[in-house]
Motif scaffolding. Structure first.
Motif, short mmCIF file in Angstrom:
data_model
loop_
_atom_site.label_atom_id
_atom_site.label_comp_id
_atom_site.label_asym_id
_atom_site.label_seq_id
_atom_site.Cartn_x
_atom_site.Cartn_y
_atom_site.Cartn_z
N ILE A 112 0.83 -1.21 0.00
CA ILE A 112 0.00 0.00 0.00
C ILE A 112 0.86 1.26 0.00
CG2 ILE A 112 -1.70 1.33 1.31
CD1 ILE A 112 -2.76 -1.35 2.39
N GLY A 113 1.81 1.32 0.92
CA GLY A 113 2.55 2.56 1.15
C GLY A 113 3.52 2.92 0.03
N ILE A 114 4.29 1.95 -0.46
CA ILE A 114 5.30 2.27 -1.46
C ILE A 114 4.69 2.74 -2.79
CG2 ILE A 114 7.12 1.25 -2.90
CD1 ILE A 114 8.09 -0.26 -0.48
N PRO A 115 3.68 2.04 -3.34
CA PRO A 115 3.06 2.57 -4.58
C PRO A 115 2.47 3.97 -4.42
CG PRO A 115 2.45 0.28 -4.25
CD PRO A 115 3.13 0.71 -3.00
N ILE A 116 1.86 4.23 -3.26
CA ILE A 116 1.32 5.58 -3.03
C ILE A 116 2.44 6.62 -3.02
CG2 ILE A 116 0.19 7.06 -1.32
CD1 ILE A 116 -1.59 4.71 -0.57
N GLY A 117 3.55 6.29 -2.35
CA GLY A 117 4.67 7.23 -2.32
C GLY A 117 5.28 7.46 -3.68
N ILE A 118 5.42 6.40 -4.47
CA ILE A 118 5.99 6.54 -5.82
C ILE A 118 5.07 7.37 -6.70
CG2 ILE A 118 6.57 5.28 -7.92
CD1 ILE A 118 7.59 3.01 -6.18
N THR A 119 3.77 7.10 -6.63
CA THR A 119 2.81 7.86 -7.44
C THR A 119 2.82 9.34 -7.08
OG1 THR A 119 1.38 5.91 -7.62
CG2 THR A 119 0.38 8.05 -8.09
N SER A 120 2.90 9.64 -5.79
CA SER A 120 2.96 11.05 -5.35
C SER A 120 4.21 11.73 -5.88
CB SER A 120 2.93 11.12 -3.83
OG SER A 120 1.69 10.67 -3.32
N ALA A 121 5.34 11.02 -5.84
CA ALA A 121 6.61 11.61 -6.29
C ALA A 121 6.63 11.81 -7.80
CB ALA A 121 7.78 10.73 -5.85
N ARG A 122 5.98 10.92 -8.53
CA ARG A 122 5.97 11.04 -10.00
C ARG A 122 5.06 12.17 -10.48
NH1 ARG A 122 4.92 5.45 -12.95
NH2 ARG A 122 5.15 6.87 -14.73
N VAL A 197 0.92 2.01 9.39
CA VAL A 197 2.35 2.00 9.06
C VAL A 197 2.56 2.35 7.58
CG1 VAL A 197 4.47 0.63 9.12
CG2 VAL A 197 2.70 0.24 10.83
N ALA A 198 1.62 1.98 6.72
CA ALA A 198 1.75 2.31 5.29
C ALA A 198 1.83 3.82 5.09
CB ALA A 198 0.58 1.74 4.50
N ALA A 199 1.17 4.58 5.95
CA ALA A 199 1.24 6.04 5.84
C ALA A 199 2.68 6.53 6.02
CB ALA A 199 0.32 6.67 6.88
N VAL A 200 3.40 5.92 6.94
CA VAL A 200 4.80 6.30 7.16
C VAL A 200 5.64 5.98 5.93
CG1 VAL A 200 6.84 5.88 8.59
CG2 VAL A 200 4.57 5.92 9.64
N TYR A 201 5.42 4.80 5.35
CA TYR A 201 6.20 4.39 4.19
C TYR A 201 5.83 5.20 2.95
CZ TYR A 201 8.45 0.61 6.64
OH TYR A 201 9.23 -0.09 7.51
N ALA A 202 4.58 5.60 2.84
CA ALA A 202 4.19 6.45 1.71
C ALA A 202 4.91 7.79 1.78
CB ALA A 202 2.67 6.66 1.72
N ARG A 203 4.97 8.35 2.96
CA ARG A 203 5.64 9.65 3.12
C ARG A 203 7.15 9.52 2.92
NH1 ARG A 203 4.07 13.80 7.99
NH2 ARG A 203 5.07 15.66 7.12
N LEU A 204 7.74 8.46 3.48
CA LEU A 204 9.18 8.26 3.34
C LEU A 204 9.56 8.00 1.88
CD1 LEU A 204 11.96 7.88 4.64
CD2 LEU A 204 11.36 5.49 5.07
N THR A 205 8.75 7.15 1.21
CA THR A 205 9.04 6.85 -0.20
C THR A 205 8.94 8.11 -1.06
OG1 THR A 205 8.16 4.61 0.08
CG2 THR A 205 8.34 5.44 -2.17
N ARG A 206 7.92 8.90 -0.83
CA ARG A 206 7.75 10.14 -1.61
C ARG A 206 8.95 11.05 -1.43
NH1 ARG A 206 6.19 15.40 -0.84
NH2 ARG A 206 5.05 16.37 -2.57
N GLY A 207 9.39 11.25 -0.20
CA GLY A 207 10.52 12.13 0.05
C GLY A 207 11.80 11.64 -0.61
N GLN A 208 12.05 10.34 -0.49
CA GLN A 208 13.26 9.78 -1.09
C GLN A 208 13.22 9.85 -2.62
OE1 GLN A 208 16.06 8.70 0.49
NE2 GLN A 208 15.09 9.49 2.34
N MET A 209 12.06 9.54 -3.19
CA MET A 209 11.94 9.55 -4.65
C MET A 209 12.09 10.96 -5.21
SD MET A 209 11.54 6.44 -5.80
CE MET A 209 10.74 6.59 -7.40
N LEU A 210 11.50 11.95 -4.54
CA LEU A 210 11.64 13.33 -5.01
C LEU A 210 13.10 13.77 -4.98
CD1 LEU A 210 8.59 15.14 -3.35
CD2 LEU A 210 8.95 14.69 -5.79
N GLU A 211 13.82 13.34 -3.95
CA GLU A 211 15.25 13.69 -3.86
C GLU A 211 16.03 13.03 -4.99
OE1 GLU A 211 18.99 13.16 -0.74
OE2 GLU A 211 16.92 12.89 -0.04
#
Length: 321
Positions: A112-122, A197-211
């Protein structure tokens, strides 16, 4: 690589040693008397003296600690003051419940969390990004026990009141006994834990991907005509993985020591449930064993993370020498 792993193992052993010293002195060098806890308030002094001798509490404190460590090295965690059962048997009956809860939730929160974070960053600044950030903020802010109670009310109480049984209210079925029943009983706890917990991973993934998306090599990859999918998953996500792996190792290690809130809400007799009851009854051997078990899980999970990290980045191996 071998030297790097051995150094991490040595550090983990040191951490466990310091933890054993801390918990021993915390629980044994205290004003309360274990003999009184076992014998009860109406016990005679003669009976309490016999219990102290049996437990070795009449020995000097350093002798007690050496006996404690020696028993640990032989797999002897002592006996519960309350149930008079071996602590190892108590833990063996609870660990499968907690491991089933945690490992199932891990799969869900990563899915759940990682795809949401990647989509947000893209798609920064778009509706998808705002929706992903809203999910992260709500998930991080929502208490786990509240989400669990809401899930029980909406998916158990209301359907059962209408004559339907979508999910069971509580309990655990061993996997080998009934795989379908195992998953059915754990689905609500999995979802409750995973969504938070997916919320934490979504936010972390988004931040890392944007960087990572801002790096020169990503712009070069796009300039060469690589597809956005390949740029995202082959190049960007691979570079963003190390912090995610580190966070995952920490989370799994901590949760395997007991997911107290979820186990209490859904009536799962896991390590967290045992910890709560043991603290309430001052059952020291059980509490000490749970603390050491939690420390062992954290050390092992961090060792695995270090190895994975070193495999992904050779600079980590060089820095660890």
């Amino acid at each position: 690589m071998t030297r790097f792993i051995l150094s991490r193992i040595a550090f983990g052993v040191l951490v466990l040693f310091l933890l054993s010293v801390f918990v021993f002195f915390l629980f044994y060098v205290t004003p309360s008397d274990p003999a009184r806890i076992i014998a009860g308030d109406k016990a005679t002094e003669e009976l309490m003296a016999q219990i102290r001798v049996k437990l070795g509490l009449d020995q000097p404190i350093y002798v007690q600690y050496l006996q404690f460590v020696g028993n640990l090295l032989h797999g002897d965690l002592g006996y519960s003051y309350r149930s008079n059962m071996p602590v190892s048997e108590l833990l063996a009956s609870r660990i499968p419940v907690t491991m089933s809860l945690v490992l199932g939730a891990v799969v869900l929160w990563l899915a759940i969390g990682i795809p949401i974070g990647i989509t947000s960053a893209r798609h920064p600044g778009t509706f998808r990004d705002r929706a992903g950030q809203a999910f992260a903020i709500i998930g991080i802010s929502f208490p786990t026990f509240v989400l669990g109670m809401v899930a029980l009310y909406l998916l158990y109480f209301l359907p059962s009141k209408a004559g339907m049984m979508l999910f069971p209210p509580s309990g655990y079925v061993p996997f080998l006994q009934d795989p379908f029943g195992w998953a059915w009983h754990l689905l609500l706890p999995w979802l409750t834990l995973a969504l938070v917990v997916a919320a934490v991973y979504a936010r972390l993934t988004r931040g890392q991907m944007l960087e990572v998306f801002g790096q020169d090599y990503i712009r070069t990859a796009r300039a060469k005509g690589l597809t956005e999918q390949r740029v995202t998953y082959t190049h960007a996500f691979r570079s963003a993985m190390p912090p995610l792996v580190t966070q995952l190792g920490i989370d799994i290690g901590l949760m395997l020591g007991g997911v107290i809130v979820i186990e209490q809400v859904f009536g799962l007799l896991g390590v967290g449930n045992l910890a709560v009851s043991s603290v309430a009854m001052q059952d020291r051997p059980v509490v000490i064993a749970i603390v050491l078990l939690g420390g062992l899980f954290v050390v092992v999970s961090n060792l695995i993370v270090d190895v994975l990290y070193a495999a992904m980045d050779s600079r980590v191996r060089t820095a660890g020498r």
